[in-house]
Scaffold this motif. Structure first.
Motif, mmCIF file in Angstrom:
data_model
loop_
_atom_site.group_PDB
_atom_site.id
_atom_site.type_symbol
_atom_site.label_atom_id
_atom_site.label_comp_id
_atom_site.label_asym_id
_atom_site.label_seq_id
_atom_site.Cartn_x
_atom_site.Cartn_y
_atom_site.Cartn_z
ATOM 1 N N MET A 22 0.847 -1.201 0.000
ATOM 2 C CA MET A 22 0.000 0.000 0.000
ATOM 3 C C MET A 22 0.882 1.250 0.000
ATOM 4 O O MET A 22 1.940 1.264 0.617
ATOM 5 N N ALA A 23 0.415 2.245 -0.683
ATOM 6 C CA ALA A 23 1.145 3.520 -0.698
ATOM 7 C C ALA A 23 0.130 4.655 -0.664
ATOM 8 O O ALA A 23 -0.958 4.540 -1.240
ATOM 9 N N LYS A 24 0.529 5.714 0.011
ATOM 10 C CA LYS A 24 -0.399 6.842 0.142
ATOM 11 C C LYS A 24 -0.104 7.910 -0.911
ATOM 12 O O LYS A 24 1.061 8.199 -1.214
ATOM 13 N N TYR A 25 -1.167 8.486 -1.423
ATOM 14 C CA TYR A 25 -1.055 9.563 -2.406
ATOM 15 C C TYR A 25 -1.988 10.700 -2.011
ATOM 16 O O TYR A 25 -3.046 10.482 -1.427
ATOM 17 N N LEU A 26 -1.564 11.881 -2.366
ATOM 18 C CA LEU A 26 -2.385 13.058 -2.140
ATOM 19 C C LEU A 26 -2.952 13.495 -3.485
ATOM 20 O O LEU A 26 -2.197 13.684 -4.446
ATOM 21 N N LEU A 27 -4.267 13.605 -3.590
ATOM 22 C CA LEU A 27 -4.890 14.170 -4.791
ATOM 23 C C LEU A 27 -5.164 15.632 -4.486
ATOM 24 O O LEU A 27 -5.982 15.941 -3.620
ATOM 25 N N LEU A 28 -4.466 16.517 -5.171
ATOM 26 C CA LEU A 28 -4.574 17.945 -4.875
ATOM 27 C C LEU A 28 -5.435 18.653 -5.900
ATOM 28 O O LEU A 28 -5.265 18.482 -7.111
ATOM 29 N N LYS A 29 -6.332 19.481 -5.375
ATOM 30 C CA LYS A 29 -7.203 20.277 -6.228
ATOM 31 C C LYS A 29 -6.771 21.733 -6.057
ATOM 32 O O LYS A 29 -6.483 22.164 -4.940
ATOM 33 N N HIS A 30 -6.690 22.472 -7.154
ATOM 34 C CA HIS A 30 -6.184 23.847 -7.108
ATOM 35 C C HIS A 30 -7.278 24.869 -7.416
ATOM 36 O O HIS A 30 -8.094 24.641 -8.288
ATOM 37 N N TYR A 31 -7.249 25.972 -6.680
ATOM 38 C CA TYR A 31 -8.040 27.142 -7.109
ATOM 39 C C TYR A 31 -7.328 27.796 -8.294
ATOM 40 O O TYR A 31 -7.925 28.221 -9.253
ATOM 41 N N ARG A 32 -5.992 27.921 -8.137
ATOM 42 C CA ARG A 32 -5.153 28.495 -9.190
ATOM 43 C C ARG A 32 -3.888 27.671 -9.291
ATOM 44 O O ARG A 32 -3.500 27.008 -8.342
ATOM 45 N N GLY A 33 -3.238 27.732 -10.437
ATOM 46 C CA GLY A 33 -1.932 27.093 -10.567
ATOM 47 C C GLY A 33 -1.967 25.814 -11.379
ATOM 48 O O GLY A 33 -0.933 25.366 -11.852
ATOM 49 N N ALA A 34 -3.147 25.227 -11.547
ATOM 50 C CA ALA A 34 -3.270 24.035 -12.397
ATOM 51 C C ALA A 34 -3.638 24.495 -13.809
ATOM 52 O O ALA A 34 -4.153 25.600 -13.982
ATOM 53 N N PRO A 35 -3.361 23.655 -14.833
ATOM 54 C CA PRO A 35 -3.808 24.020 -16.183
ATOM 55 C C PRO A 35 -5.333 24.171 -16.224
ATOM 56 O O PRO A 35 -6.042 23.595 -15.401
ATOM 57 N N THR A 36 -5.829 24.956 -17.157
ATOM 58 C CA THR A 36 -7.266 25.225 -17.247
ATOM 59 C C THR A 36 -8.041 23.945 -17.609
ATOM 60 O O THR A 36 -7.661 23.248 -18.542
ATOM 61 N N PRO A 37 -9.114 23.650 -16.851
ATOM 62 C CA PRO A 37 -9.899 22.456 -17.185
ATOM 63 C C PRO A 37 -10.676 22.629 -18.487
ATOM 64 O O PRO A 37 -10.821 23.751 -18.985
ATOM 65 N N VAL A 38 -11.151 21.515 -19.030
ATOM 66 C CA VAL A 38 -11.898 21.553 -20.290
ATOM 67 C C VAL A 38 -13.212 22.320 -20.126
ATOM 68 O O VAL A 38 -13.535 23.213 -20.903
ATOM 69 N N ASN A 39 -13.945 21.982 -19.077
ATOM 70 C CA ASN A 39 -15.271 22.585 -18.848
ATOM 71 C C ASN A 39 -15.126 23.660 -17.769
ATOM 72 O O ASN A 39 -15.452 23.454 -16.608
ATOM 73 N N ASP A 40 -14.587 24.834 -18.183
ATOM 74 C CA ASP A 40 -14.153 25.853 -17.224
ATOM 75 C C ASP A 40 -15.209 26.939 -17.012
ATOM 76 O O ASP A 40 -15.101 28.027 -17.571
ATOM 77 N N VAL A 41 -16.223 26.617 -16.206
ATOM 78 C CA VAL A 41 -17.257 27.596 -15.863
ATOM 79 C C VAL A 41 -17.312 27.686 -14.348
ATOM 80 O O VAL A 41 -17.419 26.653 -13.684
ATOM 81 N N PRO A 42 -17.180 28.912 -13.744
ATOM 82 C CA PRO A 42 -17.227 29.002 -12.283
ATOM 83 C C PRO A 42 -18.567 28.499 -11.739
ATOM 84 O O PRO A 42 -19.603 28.625 -12.395
ATOM 85 N N MET A 43 -18.516 27.934 -10.558
ATOM 86 C CA MET A 43 -19.691 27.249 -10.017
ATOM 87 C C MET A 43 -20.900 28.166 -9.852
ATOM 88 O O MET A 43 -22.037 27.713 -9.967
ATOM 89 N N ASP A 44 -20.673 29.467 -9.566
ATOM 90 C CA ASP A 44 -21.836 30.323 -9.388
ATOM 91 C C ASP A 44 -22.537 30.642 -10.716
ATOM 92 O O ASP A 44 -23.532 31.366 -10.747
ATOM 93 N N ARG A 45 -21.992 30.082 -11.812
ATOM 94 C CA ARG A 45 -22.663 30.194 -13.115
ATOM 95 C C ARG A 45 -23.339 28.883 -13.513
ATOM 96 O O ARG A 45 -23.814 28.762 -14.629
ATOM 97 N N TRP A 46 -23.285 27.890 -12.646
ATOM 98 C CA TRP A 46 -23.991 26.643 -12.928
ATOM 99 C C TRP A 46 -25.443 26.781 -12.480
ATOM 100 O O TRP A 46 -25.786 27.726 -11.764
ATOM 101 N N THR A 47 -26.286 25.813 -12.851
ATOM 102 C CA THR A 47 -27.633 25.793 -12.281
ATOM 103 C C THR A 47 -27.547 25.099 -10.922
ATOM 104 O O THR A 47 -26.573 24.396 -10.628
ATOM 105 N N GLU A 48 -28.578 25.288 -10.116
ATOM 106 C CA GLU A 48 -28.584 24.647 -8.796
ATOM 107 C C GLU A 48 -28.568 23.129 -8.917
ATOM 108 O O GLU A 48 -27.944 22.441 -8.110
#
Lengths: 381, 135
Positions: free
Chosen positions: B1-27
């Motif tokens: 077994m080995a441990k890994y960290l999955l890191l999510k970035h606000y900034r600093g990662a390449p731009t995602p494919v579906n790049d729409v800020p969450m407050d522009r999504w529907t509920e």
């Protein structure tokens, strides 16, 4: 015997051990050990006298620990000279334990942990789980706290205000795992109210009951928050509300107002409205004025601005908000709400998104993001 | 077994494919996203691979020691160019490939239009204690 009833015996058993000559830290350890044994053995054969059993076993644990520690001669001598079973002064003992565990020399986090263990009878593991820290960390926090209060005399009068502050902190942590901290805080405040007759203790208990009554209406099954105005009020627990209101009325009749009574009065006015529209916002503003006078707390001023917005219209609310430091947590959320009520949807959407970025917890962030999304989606419909 | 960290970035990662800020999504889209994340974590707990998950506020400050008897120096909030961690999930898995597979699944969380965000996640191995047998 259910575990929580077993735990209610904790403070009085510690008190008896202390009166027999054990120091607080050792007595507390011994009672914890006895509780663990009780949970294991009582399931098979419950004793006729649970408290007597706990005192006997805890005292034996204390003696074992004292004997094992050969360097502590003084305590050994004490052991040889075993006193008669303690007097029935357990009511005072319980109160003294509250004072000790919330001693002003302790940090809030330490006081909370020590209170939950020594007064609440929770295990270190349960407390660690509730506060999402490793068990070893919580064990250290508790033993350091015990060292801090080691020289506090058990019979000196304590500070009730710090006790209430600690119980309020426990209540506000809500629910985070196996231990229901809100329910635990209510239990401990009930127990306190049983040993001391004080209007602010009653006020705090009323405040807790009135908020706890709304619990099942406060979140949807998927965990999202439901704002007060949109809650299904038929889900509110009328039994808890009735108890809270009665406690509050009795307390208020003494005419010695305090901040917990005033907060409970606001909660009682909400509880009194069958629909959000029926809420008596004018009276709520008056109670917030009282709270500002009592505490001069900026968070109270923020809540007051919301109430003013409901009582006198969103412009009045925004005017009240303008006098409050904009860096205060939730300021943007309140501003967003008042701007939306005022019809300025674009500003409200922007402020909700800003409030979401500043949100102190995931549930609020999610809720505020949804508010922004709702307003941003509006023109598309 | 080995441990890994999955890191999510606000900034600093390449731009995602579906790049729409969450407050522009529907509920509904927000709900679907939350449900996906929740189910993902629950599934990892079931398989015994979940270690920890936390979200971080976007507000942060750089701090450093400034010498004996002086208060620490602070710098920030972060400048716009800086890398900014949004949160993490720590997992304990059998292989590196399994870590990549799980990160891929997490990155498929639905966003605007109900379509996967294709968010770039960073997979970082934990440095562990040395093994007993080294030779």
């Amino acid at each position: 015997m259910e575990e929580h009833r077993l735990r209610t015996l904790t403070p009085s058993v510690i008190g008896i051990l202390v009166r027999r000559g054990a120091d607080f830290a050792a007595a507390e350890d011994a009672v914890q050990d006895a509780l663990v044994e009780a949970v294991r053995l009582w399931a098979i054969e419950p004793p006729r006298d649970p408290k007597g059993w706990l005192v006997t076993v805890a005292w034996r644990k204390f003696l074992d620990a004292a004997r094992a520690d050969a360097s502590r001669r003084r305590r050994e001598e004490l052991v040889e000279d075993q006193p008669a079973p303690g007097p029935g002064a357990s009511v005072d003992d319980t109160l003294q334990l509250y004072f000790l565990c919330a001693h002003p020399s302790l940090t809030p986090a330490s006081a909370v942990a020590l209170t939950l263990r020594a007064v609440g009878g929770l295990t270190t593991r349960q407390i660690a789980q509730a506060y999402l820290v490793p068990e070893a960390t919580m064990a250290q926090r508790i033993s350091r706290a015990k060292r801090t209060v080691a020289d506090v005399r058990f019979d000196q009068p304590g500070d009730l205000a710090t006790v209430l502050r600690v119980l309020y902190l426990v209540f506000n942590e809500g629910y985070a795992g196996d231990v229901d901290l809100a329910a635990e805080a209510i239990r401990l405040t009930r127990q306190l109210a049983a040993v001391i007759d004080h209007e602010e203790v009653a006020g705090l208990l009323a405040l807790m009951l009135l908020h706890h009554a709304r619990r099942s209406a406060r979140t949807r099954p998927d965990g999202t928050l439901v704002p007060l105005a949109q809650q299904d009020r038929s889900l509110w627990d009328t039994r808890l509300i009735a108890e809270g209101v009665e406690l509050l009325q009795t307390a208020l009749a003494r005419d010695r107002i305090g901040e917990f009574q005033a907060q409970a009065a606001v909660a009682a006015l909400h509880a009194d409205a069958w629909t959000a529209e029926e809420t008596d916002w004018v009276q709520i503003v008056e109670w917030y004025d009282e709270l500002v006078r009592l505490t001069d707390n900026p968070v109270v001023r923020l809540n007051r601005a919301v109430a003013v917005g409901e009582a006198d219209g969103p412009r009045a609310g925004l005017a009240a908000l303008a006098e409050i430091d904009p860096t205060l947590p939730r300021h943007a959320a309140v501003a967003a709400y008042l701007h939306e009520r005022d019809g300025d949807v674009a500003t409200a959407a922007r402020l909700y998104a800003e409030a979401a970025r500043q949100a102190p917890n995931l549930q609020e962030r999610d809720h505020l993001t949804r508010q922004a999304a709702r307003l941003n989606a509006g023109p598309r419909d | 077994m080995a441990k890994y960290l999955l890191l999510k970035h606000y900034r600093g990662a390449p731009t995602p494919v579906n790049d729409v800020p969450m407050d522009r999504w529907t509920e509904q889209e927000i709900s679907a996203h939350m449900q996906y994340m929740h189910d993902f974590a629950a599934r990892l707990e079931d398989t015994g691979e979940f270690v920890d998950g936390q979200a971080l506020s976007p507000e942060g400050t750089f701090v450093r020691y400034d010498g004996e008897g002086r208060p620490p120096v602070t710098d920030g909030p972060f400048a716009e160019t800086k890398d900014l961690i949004a949160g993490w999930m720590a997992i304990d898995v059998d292989t590196y490939d399994r870590a990549l597979e799980l990160a891929g699944e997490l990155s498929a969380a639905p966003g605007a239009g109900g379509k996967p965000i294709h968010e770039w996640l960073e997979v970082r191995p934990f440095l562990t204690a040395p093994p007993t047998v080294m030779e």
